[in-house]
Design an enzyme around this catalytic site. Structure first.
Site, PDB file in Angstrom:
ATOM      1  N   ASP A   7       0.848  -1.185   0.000  1.00 23.05           N
ATOM      2  CA  ASP A   7       0.000   0.000   0.000  1.00 23.05           C
ATOM      3  C   ASP A   7       0.887   1.239   0.000  1.00 23.05           C
ATOM      4  O   ASP A   7       1.761   1.370   0.854  1.00 23.05           O
ATOM      5  CB  ASP A   7      -0.852  -0.056   1.274  1.00 23.05           C
ATOM      6  N   ASP A  14      -3.214   2.734  -5.821  1.00 21.32           N
ATOM      7  CA  ASP A  14      -2.089   2.787  -4.880  1.00 21.32           C
ATOM      8  C   ASP A  14      -1.872   1.506  -4.082  1.00 21.32           C
ATOM      9  O   ASP A  14      -1.222   1.525  -3.048  1.00 21.32           O
ATOM     10  CB  ASP A  14      -2.258   3.972  -3.924  1.00 21.32           C
ATOM     11  N   GLU A  15      -2.416   0.372  -4.557  1.00 26.17           N
ATOM     12  CA  GLU A  15      -2.182  -0.865  -3.792  1.00 26.17           C
ATOM     13  C   GLU A  15      -2.215  -2.077  -4.715  1.00 26.17           C
ATOM     14  O   GLU A  15      -2.849  -2.060  -5.770  1.00 26.17           O
ATOM     15  CB  GLU A  15      -3.207  -1.026  -2.670  1.00 26.17           C
TER      16      GLU A  15
END
Length: 394
Positions: free
Chosen positions: A9, A103-104
């Site tokens: 993350d 974003d992960e």
DNA sequence: TCTGGGGTCCTAGGACCC
DNA sequence: TCTGGGGTCCTAGGACCC
């Protein structure tokens, strides 16, 4: 043998991206978002969080809490570029990578960490290498399931490494408040608390004892949660989930209105945007859904499934306006949106073209040809189903 | 407090068919 | 004429996540 599933993350990603461009923002209270009507905080820096600023908070409120807050409007193109760099770096280590959002990601490191003596040190080296290459900061969660990896990456931020093996669940997860459990949101958490389930440990206890009230409250989801809190559940990485299932665009109007002219113009813009993005991804869809939010912030949806697959802005706009006229003409609205659903990828189409076809049709016509082909099959499938039902060949 | 915009998945009822 | 049960698709709404 348990797999080694990893969840990575990016920490305060949008803010970090802006800091990479402009290092003078580092260690300052920064919020990404707009200040206009209905503007909210998309992401904020750890410095801003000290003042009580958080995601989804109205920007006006954030400024009251932190008067020297630096507000930066989002630049998604730039963020997507950095996101690709992040994912490509991890893919250079293992191909078993599944993107979960901008974003992960989830990844399977089972074969990679085999024989490594110090797993924590290994993941630390990945974290530092990502920082060196891109400037991005991340936290990493490691465990035998997707759920444990996800909970791990959330446990220590920023730049944390958390390994949660089955035997660690009791120590690490069970003391956490129930609202911190992935999958339990702001509707379910208070209801669980109300019946005495205040921690993840208490949830595990109730589920393992088949507590009636808890099972009833959670419905079918209870089975899944029971697996999760005991260290089981999915440990798969889904590589093929890259195509979106829907593409939508929505906006809050400059002011609440019931004027159909304004609504029409707004939908024209939204439909154009949806069409452009669908074309860029080579996707066509059969269902158009509209959303309207009334002055009380109550959102409603209406949808219709068309006879054909499309990504044409005119088709999308026509369907949207028909739905709107049929349902909401008298309503004063705050926000409107439109979404194209049941998407099919044109690139995956296996249309056979003769050389003659290929010569004759230029690239854009080729796309039309594929869409026509898909539509023939889409209709064909419906007709076939209908006739099968009629003839009783189930 | 005063509430954006992008998504995914699940449920449940009704239509329609055998 | 009234009845049961099984199946799929469409639609609306809700919960959740980032």
């Amino acid at each position: 043998m348990a797999r080694v599933i990893v969840h990575i993350d990016l920490n305060a990603f949008f803010v970090r991206a802006e800091e990479i461009r402009d290092p003078s923002l580092e260690n300052k209270p920064v919020a990404i978002g707009h200040l206009g009507r209905g503007g909210v905080v998309s992401t904020c820096s750890y410095e801003a969080r000290k003042y009580g600023v958080s995601s989804a908070m109205p920007m006006n409120k954030a400024i009251k809490l932190c008067p020297n807050l630096i507000i930066v409007p989002p630049d998604y193109r730039f963020y997507i570029t950095l996101s690709h760099q992040f994912k490509n770096y991890i893919r250079s280590i293992t191909p078993k990578v599944e993107s979960a959002s901008i974003d992960e990601l989830f990844a399977d490191f089972t074969d990679i960490v085999k024989g490594k003596k110090n797993v924590t040190a290994y993941f630390k080296s990945i974290q530092l290498e990502l920082f060196k290459r891109t400037g991005l900061k991340c936290s990493i969660g490691v465990g035998p399931t997707r759920f444990l990896a996800k909970m791990g990456s959330d446990y220590q931020k920023p730049m944390g490494i958390t390994i949660i093996r089955r035997k660690d669940i009791k120590n690490i997860l069970y003391p956490l408040p129930i609202k911190d459990m992935f999958g339990v949101g702001k509707k379910t958490a208070p209801r669980l608390e109300h019946i005495g389930v205040k921690t993840i440990g208490e949830l595990a206890n109730r589920l393992n004892n088949n507590d009636e009230a808890t099972l009833k409250l959670l419905g079918k989801f209870a089975e899944e949660l029971k697996l999760w809190v005991n260290g089981y559940g999915s440990d798969e990485i889904y590589l093929e989930y890259d195509n979106p299932k829907s593409i939508g665009n929505s906006t809050t109007l400059k002011s609440d209105t019931n004027q159909f002219e304004i609504i029409k113009q707004t939908y024209a813009m939204l439909a154009e945007e949806v069409s452009m993005r669908a074309k860029k991804d080579s996707m066509v869809g059969s269902t158009i859904q509209i959303m309207v939010k009334d002055t009380n912030y109550q959102a409603r949806n209406k949808s219709i499934t068309l006879e054909k697959l499309t990504n044409d802005s005119k088709d999308i706009l026509n369907a949207a306006l028909k739905l709107y006229e049929r349902n909401f003409l008298d309503l004063t609205v705050r926000a409107v949106g439109v979404t194209l659903q049941n998407l099919v990828c044109i690139k995956d189409s296996t249309i056979q073209m003769t050389f003659f076809d290929y010569e004759r049709h230029e690239e854009e016509n080729r796309t039309k040809l594929i869409i026509n082909d898909l539509n023939r099959r889409y209709k064909g499938a419906n007709l076939k189903r209908a006739s099968e039902l009629k003839n009783g060949n189930k």
